[in-house]
Design an enzyme around this catalytic site. Sequence first.
Site, PDB file in Angstrom:
ATOM      1  N   ARG A 109     -40.286  -0.809  20.864  1.00  0.00           N
ATOM      2  CA  ARG A 109     -41.626  -0.513  21.155  1.00  0.00           C
ATOM      3  C   ARG A 109     -42.316  -0.226  19.678  1.00  0.00           C
ATOM      4  O   ARG A 109     -42.037   0.282  18.887  1.00  0.00           O
ATOM      5  CB  ARG A 109     -41.984   0.758  22.078  1.00  0.00           C
ATOM      6  CG  ARG A 109     -41.642   0.442  23.394  1.00  0.00           C
ATOM      7  CD  ARG A 109     -42.661  -0.335  23.891  1.00  0.00           C
ATOM      8  NE  ARG A 109     -42.311  -0.637  25.572  1.00  0.00           N
ATOM      9  CZ  ARG A 109     -41.705  -1.626  26.104  1.00  0.00           C
ATOM     10  NH1 ARG A 109     -41.069  -2.625  25.241  1.00  0.00           N
ATOM     11  NH2 ARG A 109     -41.639  -1.920  27.309  1.00  0.00           N
TER      12      ARG A 109
ATOM     13  N   ASP B 114     -40.947  -7.834  17.168  1.00  0.00           N
ATOM     14  CA  ASP B 114     -41.571  -8.521  18.198  1.00  0.00           C
ATOM     15  C   ASP B 114     -42.548  -7.559  19.022  1.00  0.00           C
ATOM     16  O   ASP B 114     -43.008  -7.875  19.801  1.00  0.00           O
ATOM     17  CB  ASP B 114     -40.357  -8.535  19.212  1.00  0.00           C
ATOM     18  CG  ASP B 114     -40.549  -9.395  20.388  1.00  0.00           C
ATOM     19  OD1 ASP B 114     -41.229 -10.501  20.236  1.00  0.00           O
ATOM     20  OD2 ASP B 114     -40.377  -8.834  21.428  1.00  0.00           O
TER      21      ASP B 114
ATOM     22  N   GLU C 216     -50.524  -3.553  19.797  1.00  0.00           N
ATOM     23  CA  GLU C 216     -50.497  -4.935  20.273  1.00  0.00           C
ATOM     24  C   GLU C 216     -51.345  -5.121  21.574  1.00  0.00           C
ATOM     25  O   GLU C 216     -51.562  -6.187  21.901  1.00  0.00           O
ATOM     26  CB  GLU C 216     -49.038  -5.247  20.676  1.00  0.00           C
ATOM     27  CG  GLU C 216     -48.478  -4.580  21.601  1.00  0.00           C
ATOM     28  CD  GLU C 216     -47.046  -5.055  21.966  1.00  0.00           C
ATOM     29  OE1 GLU C 216     -46.297  -4.859  21.030  1.00  0.00           O
ATOM     30  OE2 GLU C 216     -46.878  -5.384  23.263  1.00  0.00           O
TER      31      GLU C 216
ATOM     32  N   HIS D 105     -44.094 -10.254  21.212  1.00  0.00           N
ATOM     33  CA  HIS D 105     -43.576  -9.447  22.456  1.00  0.00           C
ATOM     34  C   HIS D 105     -43.071 -10.521  23.473  1.00  0.00           C
ATOM     35  O   HIS D 105     -43.105 -10.552  24.666  1.00  0.00           O
ATOM     36  CB  HIS D 105     -44.300  -8.676  23.223  1.00  0.00           C
ATOM     37  CG  HIS D 105     -43.773  -7.610  23.859  1.00  0.00           C
ATOM     38  ND1 HIS D 105     -44.466  -6.236  24.080  1.00  0.00           N
ATOM     39  CD2 HIS D 105     -42.599  -7.209  24.463  1.00  0.00           C
ATOM     40  CE1 HIS D 105     -43.349  -5.384  24.669  1.00  0.00           C
ATOM     41  NE2 HIS D 105     -42.440  -6.002  25.168  1.00  0.00           N
TER      42      HIS D 105
HETATM   43  P1  NAD Z   1     -31.822   2.046  27.452  1.00  0.00           P
HETATM   44  O1  NAD Z   1     -32.295   3.238  28.325  1.00  0.00           O
HETATM   45  O2  NAD Z   1     -30.639   1.377  28.204  1.00  0.00           O
HETATM   46  O3  NAD Z   1     -31.057   2.415  26.204  1.00  0.00           O
HETATM   47  C1  NAD Z   1     -31.937   3.159  25.213  1.00  0.00           C
HETATM   48  C2  NAD Z   1     -30.923   3.868  24.562  1.00  0.00           C
HETATM   49  O4  NAD Z   1     -31.739   4.880  23.340  1.00  0.00           O
HETATM   50  C3  NAD Z   1     -30.227   5.008  25.353  1.00  0.00           C
HETATM   51  O5  NAD Z   1     -28.930   4.802  24.770  1.00  0.00           O
HETATM   52  C4  NAD Z   1     -30.771   6.360  24.849  1.00  0.00           C
HETATM   53  O6  NAD Z   1     -29.745   7.492  24.662  1.00  0.00           O
HETATM   54  C5  NAD Z   1     -31.348   6.230  23.359  1.00  0.00           C
HETATM   55  N1  NAD Z   1     -32.162   6.981  22.805  1.00  0.00           N
HETATM   56  C6  NAD Z   1     -33.129   7.838  23.533  1.00  0.00           C
HETATM   57  N2  NAD Z   1     -33.773   8.606  22.687  1.00  0.00           N
HETATM   58  C7  NAD Z   1     -33.187   8.362  21.365  1.00  0.00           C
HETATM   59  C8  NAD Z   1     -33.520   9.019  20.185  1.00  0.00           C
HETATM   60  N3  NAD Z   1     -34.413   9.853  20.075  1.00  0.00           N
HETATM   61  N4  NAD Z   1     -32.784   8.604  19.086  1.00  0.00           N
HETATM   62  C9  NAD Z   1     -31.639   7.540  19.275  1.00  0.00           C
HETATM   63  N5  NAD Z   1     -31.436   7.154  20.398  1.00  0.00           N
HETATM   64  C10 NAD Z   1     -32.202   7.523  21.423  1.00  0.00           C
HETATM   65  O7  NAD Z   1     -32.771   1.113  27.090  1.00  0.00           O
HETATM   66  P2  NAD Z   1     -32.665  -0.591  26.928  1.00  0.00           P
HETATM   67  O8  NAD Z   1     -32.791  -1.526  28.161  1.00  0.00           O
HETATM   68  O9  NAD Z   1     -31.701  -0.590  25.871  1.00  0.00           O
HETATM   69  O10 NAD Z   1     -34.042  -0.741  26.117  1.00  0.00           O
HETATM   70  C11 NAD Z   1     -34.232  -0.188  24.892  1.00  0.00           C
HETATM   71  C12 NAD Z   1     -35.886  -0.440  24.520  1.00  0.00           C
HETATM   72  O11 NAD Z   1     -35.818  -1.730  24.569  1.00  0.00           O
HETATM   73  C13 NAD Z   1     -36.746  -0.252  25.532  1.00  0.00           C
HETATM   74  O12 NAD Z   1     -37.040   1.288  25.802  1.00  0.00           O
HETATM   75  C14 NAD Z   1     -37.828  -0.762  25.727  1.00  0.00           C
HETATM   76  O13 NAD Z   1     -38.949  -0.223  25.133  1.00  0.00           O
HETATM   77  C15 NAD Z   1     -37.507  -2.048  24.786  1.00  0.00           C
HETATM   78  N6  NAD Z   1     -37.803  -3.314  25.276  1.00  0.00           N
HETATM   79  C16 NAD Z   1     -38.393  -4.327  24.645  1.00  0.00           C
HETATM   80  C17 NAD Z   1     -38.540  -5.668  25.158  1.00  0.00           C
HETATM   81  C18 NAD Z   1     -39.029  -6.690  24.526  1.00  0.00           C
HETATM   82  O14 NAD Z   1     -39.174  -7.826  25.119  1.00  0.00           O
HETATM   83  N7  NAD Z   1     -39.223  -6.657  23.216  1.00  0.00           N
HETATM   84  C19 NAD Z   1     -38.003  -6.049  26.541  1.00  0.00           C
HETATM   85  C20 NAD Z   1     -37.114  -4.861  26.931  1.00  0.00           C
HETATM   86  C21 NAD Z   1     -37.213  -3.645  26.324  1.00  0.00           C
END
Ligand code: NAD
Length: 334
Positions: free
Chosen positions: A237, A261, A266, A298
Amino acid sequence: MIVTAFSIKGYDKTFLEAATSKAHVKGIQWRWHEEPLRAETSRLASGSDAVCCFVNDSLDSSCIEALADLGVKLICLRCAGYNHVDLRASKKRNLLVVRVPKYSPHAVAEHTVGLMLMLNRHLHKAYNRIREGNFSLHGLMGFDLYKQTVGLIGTGQIGACVAKILLGFGCRVIAHDITENASLVDEGVTYTTLSGVLKQSKIISLHCPLSDATHHLINSASVSEMQNGVMLINTSRGALIDTKAIIDGLKQGTVGSLGLDVYEEEAGLFFEDKSSSIIQDDTFMRLLTFPNVVVTGHQAYFTREAMEAIASQTVRNLCNFLEQKPLEALVQIR
Ligand code: NAD
């Protein structure tokens, strides 16, 4: 049940219609809108039981109040992240929020590694150079990824996929997360502190959600901890990074390359064709002037498999609500 869908592109409609007919569900009546959802456009949801929204829709308290006043009962997100929803406001007005917690972590992970390869081997420059008949290799030298230290911040579904791809490349993968994943440790990932990741990594990639705790996680103080010439990738994000701090890092050379990305401002820019417009965001335009910055709009999630999974989970969420079944993908509001 009437569902008003916002920020709809042709491809969203195609996948959602296919998932609706595949689920043989008769009770869902879609209304499609290209407009993003925000307080000013919320009246388009008049007469609806549910709204279906995407990442840059702004579900702040005034939007939620307006939706609740219109009688909307369900906010159905077509994405995993819910940082753009005021959960306190939705709880206050008894609006349920459902999301798509998992669609294709591989899609985002593969795009992430694509950005690493592109920046390291200057593929964005090579593409243009060859088309202009310039076959010089000056400025195109990269480094072997093999044995390099790559640091991941967040090792949930996407971070774990990135880790496995990079382990396959022979990288040393280190990570920081508030919850460690034991199976990744078994596969060779070493957990450390945030500072440990910042200090030791040649490449840093962000995979944690955006929250109050992670807003501007990468700022001028964290940039000063990084190795000179570090590569930074953000497919998570935009607001995880303080863009102005990263621009300073790029100007000073501390940040050697940047792959994005997502971008903190955005909304209103990404997902639209702005090629004939004057873009007013000077910070974003400054980013585009650096030869060592690659930005995609994105699109990391944008694979056929991910779109099918998003559409089918979205339709399943709506069916469960319609049939008063437990909502498996309910966002828990504390
Ligand atoms: P997820 O919930 O499976 O994993 C997130 C991880 O971050 C977890 O293991 C959590 O413990 C960790 N976390 C939370 N707070 C933290 C902190 N302060 N410091 C370190 N680690 C921390 O989520 P995911 O499915 O792996 O997705 C991750 C992110 O990717 C989503 O939150 C979303 O914002 C982003 N995303 C982007 C796209 C894109 O098209 N660019 C698509 C999907 C998701």
